[in-house]
Structure formats: C-alpha cells, structure tokens
Design a protein around this motif. Structure first.
Motif, PDB file in Angstrom:
ATOM      1  N   HIS A 355       1.470 -42.206   8.737  1.00  0.00           N
ATOM      2  CA  HIS A 355       2.644 -42.484   7.915  1.00  0.00           C
ATOM      3  C   HIS A 355       2.606 -43.792   7.131  1.00  0.00           C
ATOM      4  O   HIS A 355       3.401 -43.981   6.222  1.00  0.00           O
ATOM      5  CB  HIS A 355       3.907 -42.467   8.782  1.00  0.00           C
ATOM      6  CG  HIS A 355       4.257 -41.119   9.315  1.00  0.00           C
ATOM      7  ND1 HIS A 355       4.711 -40.103   8.506  1.00  0.00           N
ATOM      8  CD2 HIS A 355       4.196 -40.609  10.563  1.00  0.00           C
ATOM      9  CE1 HIS A 355       4.935 -39.033   9.238  1.00  0.00           C
ATOM     10  NE2 HIS A 355       4.625 -39.310  10.492  1.00  0.00           N
ATOM     11  N   MET A 356       1.774 -44.736   7.530  1.00  0.00           N
ATOM     12  CA  MET A 356       1.881 -46.078   6.956  1.00  0.00           C
ATOM     13  C   MET A 356       0.558 -46.606   6.404  1.00  0.00           C
ATOM     14  O   MET A 356       0.466 -47.790   6.105  1.00  0.00           O
ATOM     15  CB  MET A 356       2.348 -47.076   8.037  1.00  0.00           C
ATOM     16  CG  MET A 356       3.680 -46.762   8.653  1.00  0.00           C
ATOM     17  SD  MET A 356       5.035 -47.088   7.520  1.00  0.00           S
ATOM     18  CE  MET A 356       6.024 -45.637   7.848  1.00  0.00           C
ATOM     19  N   THR A 357      -0.446 -45.781   6.302  1.00  0.00           N
ATOM     20  CA  THR A 357      -1.762 -46.307   5.920  1.00  0.00           C
ATOM     21  C   THR A 357      -2.126 -45.885   4.502  1.00  0.00           C
ATOM     22  O   THR A 357      -2.154 -44.697   4.207  1.00  0.00           O
ATOM     23  CB  THR A 357      -2.826 -45.821   6.924  1.00  0.00           C
ATOM     24  OG1 THR A 357      -2.455 -46.279   8.217  1.00  0.00           O
ATOM     25  CG2 THR A 357      -4.196 -46.382   6.570  1.00  0.00           C
TER      26      THR A 357
ATOM     27  N   PHE B 352       5.499 -52.804  -0.133  1.00  0.00           N
ATOM     28  CA  PHE B 352       5.420 -51.579   0.651  1.00  0.00           C
ATOM     29  C   PHE B 352       4.504 -50.550  -0.018  1.00  0.00           C
ATOM     30  O   PHE B 352       3.694 -49.898   0.635  1.00  0.00           O
ATOM     31  CB  PHE B 352       6.822 -50.985   0.871  1.00  0.00           C
ATOM     32  CG  PHE B 352       6.808 -49.836   1.826  1.00  0.00           C
ATOM     33  CD1 PHE B 352       6.753 -50.050   3.193  1.00  0.00           C
ATOM     34  CD2 PHE B 352       6.818 -48.528   1.363  1.00  0.00           C
ATOM     35  CE1 PHE B 352       6.706 -48.984   4.086  1.00  0.00           C
ATOM     36  CE2 PHE B 352       6.776 -47.457   2.250  1.00  0.00           C
ATOM     37  CZ  PHE B 352       6.723 -47.691   3.606  1.00  0.00           C
ATOM     38  N   MET B 356       1.566 -50.246   2.479  1.00  0.00           N
ATOM     39  CA  MET B 356       2.043 -49.410   3.580  1.00  0.00           C
ATOM     40  C   MET B 356       2.272 -47.949   3.186  1.00  0.00           C
ATOM     41  O   MET B 356       2.883 -47.210   3.952  1.00  0.00           O
ATOM     42  CB  MET B 356       3.389 -49.957   4.102  1.00  0.00           C
ATOM     43  CG  MET B 356       3.339 -51.360   4.651  1.00  0.00           C
ATOM     44  SD  MET B 356       2.486 -51.457   6.223  1.00  0.00           S
ATOM     45  CE  MET B 356       1.515 -52.933   5.930  1.00  0.00           C
ATOM     46  N   THR B 357       1.844 -47.555   2.001  1.00  0.00           N
ATOM     47  CA  THR B 357       2.197 -46.217   1.533  1.00  0.00           C
ATOM     48  C   THR B 357       0.986 -45.300   1.543  1.00  0.00           C
ATOM     49  O   THR B 357      -0.033 -45.613   0.939  1.00  0.00           O
ATOM     50  CB  THR B 357       2.792 -46.299   0.121  1.00  0.00           C
ATOM     51  OG1 THR B 357       3.945 -47.141   0.177  1.00  0.00           O
ATOM     52  CG2 THR B 357       3.209 -44.931  -0.384  1.00  0.00           C
ATOM     53  N   PRO B 358       1.104 -44.182   2.258  1.00  0.00           N
ATOM     54  CA  PRO B 358      -0.039 -43.274   2.353  1.00  0.00           C
ATOM     55  C   PRO B 358      -0.319 -42.536   1.039  1.00  0.00           C
ATOM     56  O   PRO B 358       0.544 -42.450   0.158  1.00  0.00           O
ATOM     57  CB  PRO B 358       0.385 -42.288   3.446  1.00  0.00           C
ATOM     58  CG  PRO B 358       1.854 -42.409   3.567  1.00  0.00           C
ATOM     59  CD  PRO B 358       2.248 -43.756   3.069  1.00  0.00           C
ATOM     60  N   ALA B 359      -1.524 -42.007   0.957  1.00  0.00           N
ATOM     61  CA  ALA B 359      -2.029 -41.360  -0.262  1.00  0.00           C
ATOM     62  C   ALA B 359      -1.086 -40.281  -0.796  1.00  0.00           C
ATOM     63  O   ALA B 359      -0.952 -40.116  -2.014  1.00  0.00           O
ATOM     64  CB  ALA B 359      -3.402 -40.763   0.012  1.00  0.00           C
ATOM     65  N   SER B 383      17.680 -42.215   9.329  1.00  0.00           N
ATOM     66  CA  SER B 383      16.349 -42.591   9.830  1.00  0.00           C
ATOM     67  C   SER B 383      16.418 -43.399  11.115  1.00  0.00           C
ATOM     68  O   SER B 383      15.420 -43.515  11.826  1.00  0.00           O
ATOM     69  CB  SER B 383      15.625 -43.413   8.776  1.00  0.00           C
ATOM     70  OG  SER B 383      16.235 -44.696   8.664  1.00  0.00           O
ATOM     71  N   GLN B 410      11.774 -47.832  14.568  1.00  0.00           N
ATOM     72  CA  GLN B 410      10.693 -46.866  14.358  1.00  0.00           C
ATOM     73  C   GLN B 410      10.503 -45.951  15.580  1.00  0.00           C
ATOM     74  O   GLN B 410      10.542 -46.407  16.714  1.00  0.00           O
ATOM     75  CB  GLN B 410       9.351 -47.579  14.117  1.00  0.00           C
ATOM     76  CG  GLN B 410       9.291 -48.450  12.904  1.00  0.00           C
ATOM     77  CD  GLN B 410       9.673 -49.893  13.207  1.00  0.00           C
ATOM     78  OE1 GLN B 410      10.686 -50.148  13.851  1.00  0.00           O
ATOM     79  NE2 GLN B 410       8.881 -50.833  12.755  1.00  0.00           N
ATOM     80  N   HIS B 413       7.979 -40.529  14.575  1.00  0.00           N
ATOM     81  CA  HIS B 413       8.163 -39.628  13.437  1.00  0.00           C
ATOM     82  C   HIS B 413       8.569 -40.377  12.179  1.00  0.00           C
ATOM     83  O   HIS B 413       8.732 -39.769  11.126  1.00  0.00           O
ATOM     84  CB  HIS B 413       9.225 -38.581  13.771  1.00  0.00           C
ATOM     85  CG  HIS B 413       8.900 -37.768  14.975  1.00  0.00           C
ATOM     86  ND1 HIS B 413       8.075 -36.672  14.921  1.00  0.00           N
ATOM     87  CD2 HIS B 413       9.245 -37.908  16.271  1.00  0.00           C
ATOM     88  CE1 HIS B 413       7.946 -36.163  16.134  1.00  0.00           C
ATOM     89  NE2 HIS B 413       8.654 -36.899  16.977  1.00  0.00           N
ATOM     90  N   THR B 414       8.769 -41.667  12.280  1.00  0.00           N
ATOM     91  CA  THR B 414       9.245 -42.445  11.135  1.00  0.00           C
ATOM     92  C   THR B 414       8.278 -42.309   9.962  1.00  0.00           C
ATOM     93  O   THR B 414       7.085 -42.528  10.105  1.00  0.00           O
ATOM     94  CB  THR B 414       9.381 -43.929  11.546  1.00  0.00           C
ATOM     95  OG1 THR B 414      10.366 -44.007  12.572  1.00  0.00           O
ATOM     96  CG2 THR B 414       9.796 -44.782  10.363  1.00  0.00           C
ATOM     97  N   SER B 415       8.839 -41.957   8.807  1.00  0.00           N
ATOM     98  CA  SER B 415       7.997 -41.678   7.648  1.00  0.00           C
ATOM     99  C   SER B 415       8.061 -42.817   6.636  1.00  0.00           C
ATOM    100  O   SER B 415       8.958 -43.663   6.685  1.00  0.00           O
ATOM    101  CB  SER B 415       8.466 -40.388   6.989  1.00  0.00           C
ATOM    102  OG  SER B 415       9.732 -40.608   6.387  1.00  0.00           O
ATOM    103  N   ALA B 416       7.117 -42.797   5.706  1.00  0.00           N
ATOM    104  CA  ALA B 416       7.083 -43.821   4.659  1.00  0.00           C
ATOM    105  C   ALA B 416       8.371 -43.821   3.811  1.00  0.00           C
ATOM    106  O   ALA B 416       8.918 -44.898   3.546  1.00  0.00           O
ATOM    107  CB  ALA B 416       5.843 -43.647   3.787  1.00  0.00           C
ATOM    108  N   GLU B 418      11.305 -43.040   4.741  1.00  0.00           N
ATOM    109  CA  GLU B 418      12.356 -43.638   5.578  1.00  0.00           C
ATOM    110  C   GLU B 418      12.242 -45.163   5.583  1.00  0.00           C
ATOM    111  O   GLU B 418      13.239 -45.876   5.494  1.00  0.00           O
ATOM    112  CB  GLU B 418      12.262 -43.094   7.012  1.00  0.00           C
ATOM    113  CG  GLU B 418      12.736 -41.651   7.141  1.00  0.00           C
ATOM    114  CD  GLU B 418      12.593 -41.111   8.566  1.00  0.00           C
ATOM    115  OE1 GLU B 418      13.403 -40.255   8.957  1.00  0.00           O
ATOM    116  OE2 GLU B 418      11.665 -41.533   9.293  1.00  0.00           O
ATOM    117  N   MET B 419      11.011 -45.646   5.699  1.00  0.00           N
ATOM    118  CA  MET B 419      10.800 -47.099   5.701  1.00  0.00           C
ATOM    119  C   MET B 419      11.193 -47.682   4.341  1.00  0.00           C
ATOM    120  O   MET B 419      11.825 -48.740   4.264  1.00  0.00           O
ATOM    121  CB  MET B 419       9.325 -47.409   5.970  1.00  0.00           C
ATOM    122  CG  MET B 419       8.856 -47.044   7.353  1.00  0.00           C
ATOM    123  SD  MET B 419       9.361 -48.264   8.609  1.00  0.00           S
ATOM    124  CE  MET B 419       7.794 -49.024   8.957  1.00  0.00           C
TER     125      MET B 419
END
Lengths: 564, 564
Positions: A355-357, B352, B356-359, B383, B410, B413-416, B418-419
C-alpha cells in the motif's frame, strides 16, 4: 538407533494462514527428506474477507480437508523418490494448525460450512485466528471472567482476546443465530484434523488438545476443564451446553488422537493404522521443532510472531500480566508452556509493500529486497522516525486488538526505505517489550532462537532484532520448525522416542551463523526504545496522559459509526 | 475611468519558491492579459539542497535577476500581441517574493553569491524561507527577546522562528564566519528586487518594506525600527552594526521604491521611469489580490499556506499567541496586517506522492488526481486514520519548526488513498486551529477566501476544508492573486488609484461557485477534531501529558547525533 536399512519416518502437517505443508522427516536426525505445500484455494490467499469489515477473516473448511490429502500425498510421493523411504516406514503423524481457529460442527463433528444450506454463510466457516470481529464480546467476557472467583483471566494475561474461542462463538450467536443454533459443538482446527483423519470426530468423545483448550478456551484442571456452566450461563445462557460436548481431560500432543483411517490412508498413499498425535498450535509445535527448553525463547516470526517459552513445573510460576497464556503441557508435556506474541510482524512489512511503496522499489525484483537494500544503508536513528507495531492490535503485553498503527517523525524528505526500517524497528521494540515482561516476572531469557521465513531469510531484520534487544539472535536449523515439531510428536506417538526432549536432542538444532548485537547500534536503540515506551504507554495504557489512551479507540468508534 | 483607447496597465512580478511569474493586468477591471513564468534553473526545482542536512534550503540570487528579465520580457511580449496594450501604457510595477528570504550583500548591495569567491558557498546565497538550519539560533533569540523590556516577541506570536531574518544571519555568523564578515548588510529578497530594478541598492539608503521588516526582523516604531543595538549586541556583538545599514522608516507598498532604470527597462522591453512599488511578501500582496478586507480571512494555499487578515487600527488589537506577526501597514496601508500559516500543505501531499504512493496511482496520469479520485469516495472518518500536518514543523499556532509528522490509526488494510485523505484532513484541522485562535482573540472571521493552485483546482481539498471548518470556502477570482496583488500596488504607485482599497474594489473578486459545508461531514469532523487537538496538544505543547511533548524533539536529537 536405526540402521539405514531400517530408517523410520514421521510426517508433520502444518496448517498455516495461507497454505498447508506436509514434511517427511527422518526421525534419526531430523533431516527433512521431502515436503509438499498446498495453497488454500478459497478467498484471497485462502482467507474469506468482507470488504465492509476489515476485522473479518474466515476460512473454508473444505480447503483444510483437501489440503491434507494434497499435501500429504505430495510429500509421500516426493519422499518415495528418495533412497530408504517406504510408506510402510512412516511411524507417526503430527498435526499443527493456526489458532484459535474454531469451526462450528454438526452432531457428527463435520463443519457446518460443508452443508449446502450454510455454504455461503461466512459465520459457518472457520473463524481464522486473526478474525477480530468479536472485540465487543471479548471485552464482555473479560469483564465477566475478571469478576469470577475462579480467576479465569490470570492464566491468559488478564484479558480475554477477540481472537479466541469463546469470543468468536458468542459473536456468532449474536450475528448469525441460525449458525449458532445448528452447531452441536465448536472444534478447534488443531483438533478437527486429527479427529477427521483418525475417524474420531464425535464432538462428545473426540480427543481435544490441551494447547488450544488451555490457551484459548480457559480450560484448566483447577475448575475441571472448560469454564463452569454457571459462568458460561452468566456470559450467555446459550453457551453452557457447549461444555457438555467436550471430552475431558484435554490432552498433550505426546498422546495419540487415534490411527489413520483406511479411507484417508488410501487417499494419501500411506498404510492405514499409523499413529496420529493430538493436535496443537503451530507456534507450540514450532517451538519444539526449534529446540525449546528452559531458558530458551523461541520466536516464530511470520505474518505475526509467537514468542514461546517453557518453565519447569517444580516451582510456582507467577501469573504474568499480558501473556496470552501459561498452560501445563501445551508445548512440552510436564512443563509449563508460555505463549506471548505480536499480532503482526511480516504482515506489517507486507502491508507497507502493498500500500505504501512507490514504483521505484516495486517495478523490478522483490520489493522487500529492494527496500531492505536501501534501508540497510541507514544508521539506527538516522531517519528520526519511530513507529508502533500495532497495525493488527497488540497481543502481548497489552492484549488489545483495537490498538492501531502509529508513525511519528516524518519530514518532507522521509523516504519509503526509512519508513520500512522504522516498521521493522517497531516490531523489534515490540519483541523487546515481551522479553522485558518475561524477565520482570522471573522467567529468565538465556537464549533466543528464531524461526520462520523472516528469521530464515532476512539478515537485515535479524540484525535489527539483535541490536534492539542487545542479545544474540540464533536461527533454528530447520526452515520448517512447525512441521518438524509436528513430526517430532508423530515420532513420539509412533514409538520412535520415549519423550519429546529425547526426540528434540536428536532432531533439532541451530545454525552455526548467528547475529551479534553491534555495540553502537545497541546504544542508539536504547535511546529510541525510551521513546517507544513513552508512545506505547501513552496510547496503550490508561496509566499515562489521560487523553491519548483513548485516541485509537475513538477513531475506531467513529469509523464504525460512519461505516454503519 | 479609462476608455479603451487609453487602457492602462500594471505589472505584478511574483517570486515563488520554484519560479517567478510576471503578470500584465488591465487596471480598469483587473483582467489579466498576459503572463510569463521562469523556472529557477539552479539546484532541485530552484532550491539548493544539502544531502547531509534536510533543514537546508538556499537559492541562487542569479536566478532572481535572470528571472526578472525573462519573466517580465516574456509577459510584455505576450501582452504586445493583445489589442490595446502598449509598453508605454504600463504605469507601475509591483514585486512580491517569498520570505523571510534574506541575502547577504556587499557594500553596493549586490549579493555575495555573485562574487566568484563565494559562488560555491551555500551560506552566501539566498536563505530561502523554508531553510530551518537556524533552529538553535531561533531558540536563543526567542529566549533573549522574551526577556527584553521592549516586548519584541509580543508582535510575532511569542516565539522567533528559524525561518526568519535574524536567526538566519546569526546562524551564518556561526557556521560561515567569512560570509558573515564579508556581508555589509542582509537584504530581504522583497527589497532586493525593487532596489535592483530601480538602481536603489545602497544598503544604507535603499527603501525597505514594512512587511518583511515588521513580520520577520522585529522592526517596530515602538523601539525606533529594528531591535535596539544593545539588544542585538546581547544576542551577538556582531549583529549590532547591521542596524546602521538599514534606512528608517520601513515603508508600506503604496510607496514608490523608485523608477525603472534605463538598463533594466531595455532588457524587458519597457520604457524607463515606470514607478516601482516597495516590495512585500507574496502572501501579503496575494491577500490584497484576493480582496482582503476586515473580517475576510484570505488563505493562500500552495506548498505551505499563509492565512492573512487585516484589522482596523482604530482599536487596540491584543497580541495573539502563535501568530507570525501583527504589523501596521504590512498588507493594506493604515490597517494592521495579521499573518498566520501552516509550514506545509501542498508540500505534504507532494511528499506523499513522491515517497509513499504505489505504482497503481503513479503509473498513468497525475498521481494527485488518481489518489483524489479514490480518496473522494471515502466518507469522513471511514478510514480510522488521523494525522498531524507537521512534516515541516508547525508555524501557527505552535511556532515550532522542529515538530514532525504523525499518522495514527493504520491497520493492515489501510490504503494509500486513505492516507492521502488523512493528510488532506490534517491540513484542514491545522487551518481550523488557526481560525479558532484568531477568533479566541477577538478577530472575527466572517468570510474565508482561498487562493493559490490548490484552491483553484482542487474541489476535493476545498470541500474537506468547508466540512472541517464548518464554513463556506470561497475562491478568489484570479488564479494569480499574488501577482495580481503586486500589480495592484503597481497601479497605486503609478497613480491609477488613490488607495489600495479603491483599486481592490475594481480589480479583485471571488468566483460564483463556492464550497458549502455538508452538515453530516461537519458532525463527523467535529469528533475527529477533538482527537486532533488531543494529539496536537500532547505532542506540541508542554501543558499536556508530561512525556510526549518531548518525543519529536528527542527523535531529532538522536537523528542529529547519528548523522554527525
């Protein structure tokens, strides 16, 4: 003992969270000659989820049955290609499983979920250990048990968990009364599998393990088994009758659950009649496979951790606040089995990767390896970050599934490897908190032996654990300590050894390479741990700082209101 | 006023953090007829960084000079293609800049960084507003100023910031004594540009703006200008002489800094002699461009925010703890200018996205848009997350650059998205904290007008701000309120209007569409804000919970020890 002409084997069957593994072991020296893994086909990686409730985690009992057939048959076939193996030379089978993972069963002991009427009903499936839907019931049981004269809570850390047997059953009664009404009994997965493969499934008479009963169902000889009927009635009148469908006494795993039925034997390519040990939890049998003895802490590090110790029964062990349980014979017969643990370790790293990478670390190769490479270049303390390892609650020492994660210290430059490292360190601080608690109550930790996938493969994590705890981290020789531990019990019930300790001396050990604490890192981590404890106590206990201990709970209350 | 045959124009030149923009404005109705942007070529997006010290942020003064030429020439050229524009009809130029961004200059007022001997020396460059290297000096000055009988701190929120003039100069003296010794004076960027383009660069006589002097250099008429020599001597004997090289009184921006020199005029395609207003900070002129008046809070939302208000001088305004400053004439001449702000807003979202944000959200399209789309589907509170908006410290109301970010709640299951949403909400909670503080001290907020890129484009963020604050969020009509505000001052000094207020009535306004608070969301956010305040007070003040207010500081101390 045995010449090569007469090698003898045991099979350990290890039911994990996502898969089941069968391991064929030469009982002479513990060498693992063949294995086979079966991934549960249902749900997401074997777990049935509910998108509306992140606390829910169930499993399909059909996966367990199919999993036994497929994994054991696969392992037997693979072993048959090895010199000296004959199916006839398998003397015993041991089974370990996750837990508390109770299944509602019918009068014949078969899972309700296998009946067409209940197939689609998540409440009729197995309630996986990490299902946290029952937190309100756990609080209720904790409250009642705390006031009972028997002192039920003293043996399970002062708090009854939402992960455990009675919480789940009570929650089922509340949210799925039809399932509850249809269930003649609730059987732990660790008891169901031995019962199923030996044909001893009648809930009233089937052998039940002391490990699951003692650690999760408040079973204790002081009150004659499960909690008294009058207590269960006070919790909920519907629970009391369940006590009648449970055979006393619960047994340790050096006892036979029965012998392999012809029907099952045929399906897996083994002769009928092989001795099957009473089942126990993965962590308990894993501790045995890692060579647990007095003074040795065995850490089984996977998606979560289990921290296992044994203590001699010749002295009175005080009750230890926050420990999941202290149960005579749950690990090694004749000693106290102590269980502690962290609700999430590898799961936290996996969450971060999922989720964060950013793509930089996920595009090519294993993201864990990529993040580790970068995180390993950082010095302890360099990132200014500090995290709590509570994304899945806190099992030991706070016994509170409703705690949540926290990260502090972010700047505008904080990178993903820094965060990843902070999460690894958080799990190490959690590990140290458990060690400290054990020692505070007189259980001296003289040695730490680690096992599980992370211990096996991840030098970065293990070095941080050594530096944070200030102790050498040893690694179990076997990469499959749970399955090996199960095989050890198989070897014992099959007559290969007179005792578990005798079998352990032959069949277990640690690797020559271990991780030594680095003095400088130890100093920095000692400073960071002070801050970890400040956060831990402020957010996790009511003793400190009036307002903050409620923050995580209030956020969850709001979340539940909004989702409703 | 003017017929189309005799249109008159003003140019606003806005020096931002990464680029400079020139805007040509029709003074009759504020319509923006042409603009040109120049990105600073040096460093990373115009910022000179030091990989060993995340607090350092400098800029190359050569970028500023080149930036004036390129942006103004570009805007004049673009305007020349429009009907009715003639360079001869430009009556005035206004300049706004970031700040406090002081530059060490030589006897002639030219930046030391332009001398070959200092070219490579980061201390000789401009010290960008967000440079936080001087936190120790800020604490020292706060301490001394707090004990001085003049009451220096009362006008700047009770604490002197590491972002400000004297902290940076003192830090320079400590870490780069040669640069300090070579500097005849230190000039704010907001003063340097008007001085440079009008040829009034002699540090002893050049016009200095009340805005930068009053908000950042503790200038006040009560003590005759900059802090007294005896005070400066107590801080450091080397500082006192700087007071001599500063012309009193500091001026508001309805005053002329001079007129455009022939040399500069030629380079930008304008006639010489055009009136140039005294410079001020971007936020102050931006507030004017957004139509600030008594009761109107103007929020300029970009990488950070500035929250600007004016208050009539006919009554005594109490000092407001935590406000960056209360300075007569710093926004609109003849009224108190109030400045508050958040050290990072857009910067947090950018952090972020970068780290911290996935592809999934970055592979295609704008990651902010992708995350926003997903985050917008979430309900407030859903969240279970809560964040502090302190990744770059806290400007108002804690005035503490050493605070850091925090996220709590967190799960596995916490998602990007949500963050991301939690970070947006955190900045809204920070915004509400500022509004509350203003009102607690009698400055009633009757209306909120937002401007800057985020206000302009991001309906998701603006709706959250409306819901968190429980107030309608209006949007400034101009997308370039800072440059427009600068042009307004150009129009005033050029004789187009008699007063800033008169010019504002013609040249500014808000968009018809605004954001109304949603009642249900307001209720949930009121609950979440209580938890935000619990975290805010515990980690940010010494008043609560003894231990936690030091956690962020101790982590930074450890970080600095380790990095040394």
């Amino acid at each position: 003992m045995a010449t090569s002409a007469a090698k003898r084997f045991a099979i350990g069957v290890d039911y994990g969270t996502n898969s089941v593994r069968a391991l064929v072991v030469d009982i002479q020296d513990g060498s693992e000659i063949a294995e086979s893994v079966f991934n549960y086909p249902s749900g997401e990686a074997g777990i049935l989820l509910d998108s509306g409730d992140p606390n829910l985690a169930r499993q399909n009992p059909a996966d367990y049955i199919q999993g036994f057939y497929r994994s054991v048959r696969g392992a037997v076939r693979a072993a048959s290609k090895k010199r000296g193996f004959q199916p006839e030379n398998v003397i015993g089978i041991g089974v370990d499983t996750t837990g508390s993972t109770p299944l509602p069963v019918d009068r014949d002991g078969m899972p309700l979920a296998l009946q067409p009427a209940f197939e689609k009903n998540l409440a009729a499936h197995a309630w996986l250990w990490k299902d946290h839907t029952s937190y309100a019931e756990a609080a209720e049981i904790t409250d009642r048990a705390g006031r009972a004269k028997e002192g039920y809570l003293a043996k399970c850390g002062g708090s009854y968990s939402s992960e455990w047997y009675w919480s789940k059953i009570l929650h089922c009664k509340r949210v799925a009364p039809k399932v509850f009404a249809a269930a003649y009994s609730w059987v732990e997965l660790a008891d169901f599998i031995p019962g199923f493969i030996t044909g001893n499934l009648d809930p009233d008479t089937m052998p039940r393990g002391i490990c699951s009963a003692g650690h999760k169902a408040m079973y204790h000889e002081d009150w004659g088994g499960l909690p008294t009927k009058s207590f269960l009635k006070r919790v909920d009148p519907g629970l009391a009758s369940l006590r009648d469908h449970f055979a006393n006494p619960a047994l340790s795993s050096d006892q036979k659950a029965g012998t392999l039925t012809a029907e099952v034997a045929k399906k897996v390519g083994l002769p009928a009649g092989i001795a099957v040990a009473v089942g126990a939890f993965d962590a308990h049998m894993g501790a045995v496979g890692a060579g647990i003895k007095s003074g040795t802490l065995v850490k089984i590090i996977g998606t979560s951790t289990c921290d296992m110790m044994v203590a001699p029964m010749d002295r009175t062990l005080p009750d230890i606040p926050g420990l999941c349980g202290i149960v005579p014979g749950s690990i090694i017969p004749g000693t106290y089995g102590l269980e502690a643990g962290q609700s999430a370790v590898g799961d936290i790293f996996n969450w971060f990767v999922k989720h964060m990478t950013p793509a930089e670390y996920t595009a090519k190769g294993d993201p864990h390896v990529n993040l580790t490479k970068a995180a390993d270049r950082l010095k302890p303390g360099e990132s200014g970050l500090l995290a709590l390892d509570w994304n899945n609650g806190n099992r030991t020492i706070l016994v509170d599934p409703l705690l949540t994660g926290l990260i502090v210290g972010q700047t505008l430059h904080t990178s993903a490897p820094e965060m990843y490292r902070a999460l690894v360190e958080a799990t190490a601080f959690g590990a140290l908190t458990i060690i400290n608690r054990l020692e505070e109550y007189g259980v001296k930790v003289k040695e730490v032996v680690n096992c599980g996938g992370i211990a096996e493969k991840n030098a970065f994590v293990m070095q941080i654990y050594a530096d944070v705890t200030g102790r050498p981290m040893k690694i179990s020789r076997s990469a499959q300590t749970c399955a090996l531990g199960a095989a050890i019990f198989g070897a014992v019930v099959g007559g290969g050894y007179k005792s578990v300790e005798q079998a352990q001396r032959k069949m277990t050990g640690t690797k020559p390479k271990f991780y030594r604490p680095n003095k400088k890192a130890v100093g920095v981590y000692a400073q960071l741990y002070e801050q970890y404890r400040a956060l831990h106590d402020a957010f996790g206990t009511a003793e400190f700082s009036g307002k903050l201990d409620s923050v995580m709970k209030k956020l969850i209350t709001i979340r539940q209101q909004v989702r409703r």
